[in-house]
Write a protein that holds these residues in place. Sequence first.
Motif, PDB file in Angstrom:
ATOM      1  N   ILE A  48      21.014  12.528 -26.856  1.00 26.95           N
ATOM      2  CA  ILE A  48      22.203  12.043 -26.293  1.00 26.95           C
ATOM      3  C   ILE A  48      21.953  12.510 -24.795  1.00 26.95           C
ATOM      4  CG2 ILE A  48      24.678  12.252 -26.025  1.00 26.95           C
ATOM      5  CD1 ILE A  48      23.687  11.362 -28.835  1.00 26.95           C
ATOM      6  N   ASP A  49      22.323  11.619 -23.745  1.00 31.14           N
ATOM      7  CA  ASP A  49      22.317  11.754 -22.365  1.00 31.14           C
ATOM      8  C   ASP A  49      23.790  11.498 -22.111  1.00 31.14           C
ATOM      9  OD1 ASP A  49      19.584   9.889 -22.759  1.00 31.14           O
ATOM     10  OD2 ASP A  49      19.398  11.729 -21.526  1.00 31.14           O
ATOM     11  N   ILE A  50      24.120  12.685 -21.074  1.00 32.01           N
ATOM     12  CA  ILE A  50      25.569  12.617 -20.719  1.00 32.01           C
ATOM     13  C   ILE A  50      25.548  12.805 -19.254  1.00 32.01           C
ATOM     14  CG2 ILE A  50      27.703  13.854 -20.463  1.00 32.01           C
ATOM     15  CD1 ILE A  50      26.924  15.028 -23.399  1.00 32.01           C
ATOM     16  N   PHE A  51      26.195  11.934 -18.366  1.00 25.92           N
ATOM     17  CA  PHE A  51      26.104  11.881 -17.164  1.00 25.92           C
ATOM     18  C   PHE A  51      27.394  11.602 -16.556  1.00 25.92           C
ATOM     19  CE2 PHE A  51      24.905  10.466 -12.927  1.00 25.92           C
ATOM     20  CZ  PHE A  51      25.636   9.656 -12.409  1.00 25.92           C
ATOM     21  N   ASP A  52      27.769  12.703 -15.398  1.00 30.61           N
ATOM     22  CA  ASP A  52      29.197  12.790 -14.716  1.00 30.61           C
ATOM     23  C   ASP A  52      29.213  11.802 -13.759  1.00 30.61           C
ATOM     24  OD1 ASP A  52      31.649  13.563 -13.556  1.00 30.61           O
ATOM     25  OD2 ASP A  52      30.439  15.024 -12.537  1.00 30.61           O
ATOM     26  N   ILE A  62      29.829  21.351 -19.153  1.00 29.02           N
ATOM     27  CA  ILE A  62      29.400  20.638 -18.034  1.00 29.02           C
ATOM     28  C   ILE A  62      30.316  20.853 -16.697  1.00 29.02           C
ATOM     29  CG2 ILE A  62      28.296  18.549 -16.812  1.00 29.02           C
ATOM     30  CD1 ILE A  62      27.440  17.779 -19.831  1.00 29.02           C
ATOM     31  N   ASP A  63      29.942  21.659 -15.916  1.00 25.03           N
ATOM     32  CA  ASP A  63      30.685  21.980 -14.829  1.00 25.03           C
ATOM     33  C   ASP A  63      30.282  21.823 -13.299  1.00 25.03           C
ATOM     34  OD1 ASP A  63      29.059  24.269 -14.842  1.00 25.03           O
ATOM     35  OD2 ASP A  63      30.817  25.513 -14.842  1.00 25.03           O
ATOM     36  N   VAL A  64      29.305  20.865 -13.432  1.00 25.68           N
ATOM     37  CA  VAL A  64      28.347  20.718 -11.996  1.00 25.68           C
ATOM     38  C   VAL A  64      28.453  19.176 -11.503  1.00 25.68           C
ATOM     39  CG1 VAL A  64      26.068  20.620 -11.007  1.00 25.68           C
ATOM     40  CG2 VAL A  64      26.448  22.279 -12.789  1.00 25.68           C
ATOM     41  N   LYS A  65      28.930  19.083 -10.157  1.00 25.92           N
ATOM     42  CA  LYS A  65      29.281  17.695  -9.701  1.00 25.92           C
ATOM     43  C   LYS A  65      27.919  17.069 -10.033  1.00 25.92           C
ATOM     44  CE  LYS A  65      30.682  15.527  -5.576  1.00 25.92           C
ATOM     45  NZ  LYS A  65      31.151  15.986  -4.257  1.00 25.92           N
ATOM     46  N   GLY A  66      28.397  15.640 -10.574  1.00 26.38           N
ATOM     47  CA  GLY A  66      27.081  14.643 -10.968  1.00 26.38           C
ATOM     48  C   GLY A  66      26.037  15.064 -11.789  1.00 26.38           C
ATOM     49  N   ALA A  67      26.252  15.917 -12.630  1.00 28.17           N
ATOM     50  CA  ALA A  67      25.208  16.549 -13.516  1.00 28.17           C
ATOM     51  C   ALA A  67      24.846  15.215 -14.584  1.00 28.17           C
ATOM     52  CB  ALA A  67      26.077  17.577 -14.468  1.00 28.17           C
ATOM     53  N   TRP A  68      23.798  15.489 -14.927  1.00 23.95           N
ATOM     54  CA  TRP A  68      23.105  14.479 -15.984  1.00 23.95           C
ATOM     55  C   TRP A  68      22.287  15.374 -16.968  1.00 23.95           C
ATOM     56  CZ3 TRP A  68      21.288   9.110 -14.736  1.00 23.95           C
ATOM     57  CH2 TRP A  68      20.673   8.451 -15.850  1.00 23.95           C
ATOM     58  N   TYR A  69      22.442  15.273 -18.203  1.00 22.04           N
ATOM     59  CA  TYR A  69      21.958  16.086 -18.953  1.00 22.04           C
ATOM     60  C   TYR A  69      21.377  15.274 -20.313  1.00 22.04           C
ATOM     61  CZ  TYR A  69      23.691  20.510 -16.821  1.00 22.04           C
ATOM     62  OH  TYR A  69      23.930  21.405 -15.727  1.00 22.04           O
ATOM     63  N   ALA A  70      20.223  15.739 -20.749  1.00 17.70           N
ATOM     64  CA  ALA A  70      19.879  15.098 -22.144  1.00 17.70           C
ATOM     65  C   ALA A  70      19.785  16.287 -23.137  1.00 17.70           C
ATOM     66  CB  ALA A  70      18.361  14.644 -22.002  1.00 17.70           C
ATOM     67  N   LEU A  71      20.591  15.799 -24.109  1.00 17.03           N
ATOM     68  CA  LEU A  71      20.497  16.585 -25.297  1.00 17.03           C
ATOM     69  C   LEU A  71      19.604  16.032 -26.571  1.00 17.03           C
ATOM     70  CD1 LEU A  71      23.448  17.016 -23.996  1.00 17.03           C
ATOM     71  CD2 LEU A  71      23.598  18.415 -25.615  1.00 17.03           C
ATOM     72  N   ARG A  83      19.783   7.245 -29.945  1.00 24.38           N
ATOM     73  CA  ARG A  83      19.611   7.407 -28.585  1.00 24.38           C
ATOM     74  C   ARG A  83      20.919   6.715 -28.017  1.00 24.38           C
ATOM     75  NH1 ARG A  83      16.534   9.520 -24.605  1.00 24.38           N
ATOM     76  NH2 ARG A  83      16.241   8.092 -23.029  1.00 24.38           N
ATOM     77  N   ARG A  84      21.607   7.475 -27.114  1.00 31.59           N
ATOM     78  CA  ARG A  84      22.690   7.066 -26.565  1.00 31.59           C
ATOM     79  C   ARG A  84      22.940   7.670 -25.159  1.00 31.59           C
ATOM     80  NH1 ARG A  84      27.385   5.099 -29.723  1.00 31.59           N
ATOM     81  NH2 ARG A  84      28.889   4.795 -28.078  1.00 31.59           N
ATOM     82  N   HIS A  85      23.167   6.764 -24.329  1.00 27.81           N
ATOM     83  CA  HIS A  85      23.593   7.083 -22.749  1.00 27.81           C
ATOM     84  C   HIS A  85      24.946   6.966 -22.605  1.00 27.81           C
ATOM     85  CE1 HIS A  85      19.248   6.781 -21.817  1.00 27.81           C
ATOM     86  NE2 HIS A  85      19.294   5.694 -22.606  1.00 27.81           N
ATOM     87  N   THR A  86      25.570   7.944 -21.998  1.00 26.47           N
ATOM     88  CA  THR A  86      27.003   8.267 -21.960  1.00 26.47           C
ATOM     89  C   THR A  86      27.353   8.401 -20.672  1.00 26.47           C
ATOM     90  OG1 THR A  86      27.406   8.569 -24.264  1.00 26.47           O
ATOM     91  CG2 THR A  86      29.211   8.971 -22.951  1.00 26.47           C
TER      92      THR A  86
END
Length: 85
Positions: free
Chosen positions: A32-36, A64-73, A7-10
């Motif tokens: 995996i969580d990825i945050f701009d 990922i090309d959305v400003k401030g995006a946050w995605y969980a994979l 489990r990783r937040h990045t």
Amino acid sequence: FFFSSRRRHTRLRTVTGVQTCALPISSVNDQIDIFDASGNANTYNITVNRNGKLINGNAGNFIIDVKGAWYALVFTGDTYGWKVA
């Protein structure tokens, strides 16, 4: 960036250029969580390298090309691969 834990937040800072991160090869039960963090992904895209696994059932990297995006994979298995939420 390479991910290796279950489990990783990045937070990725896209202030000066594009970023690339690679998903783990061994993916059982991974999320995996990825945050701009800098809010510039619309200008400096983030490429999530699938590292040989599918993403949403497709054999292509996730951009990922959305400003401030946050995605969980979340890895769902080899049939569908990583599910993006």
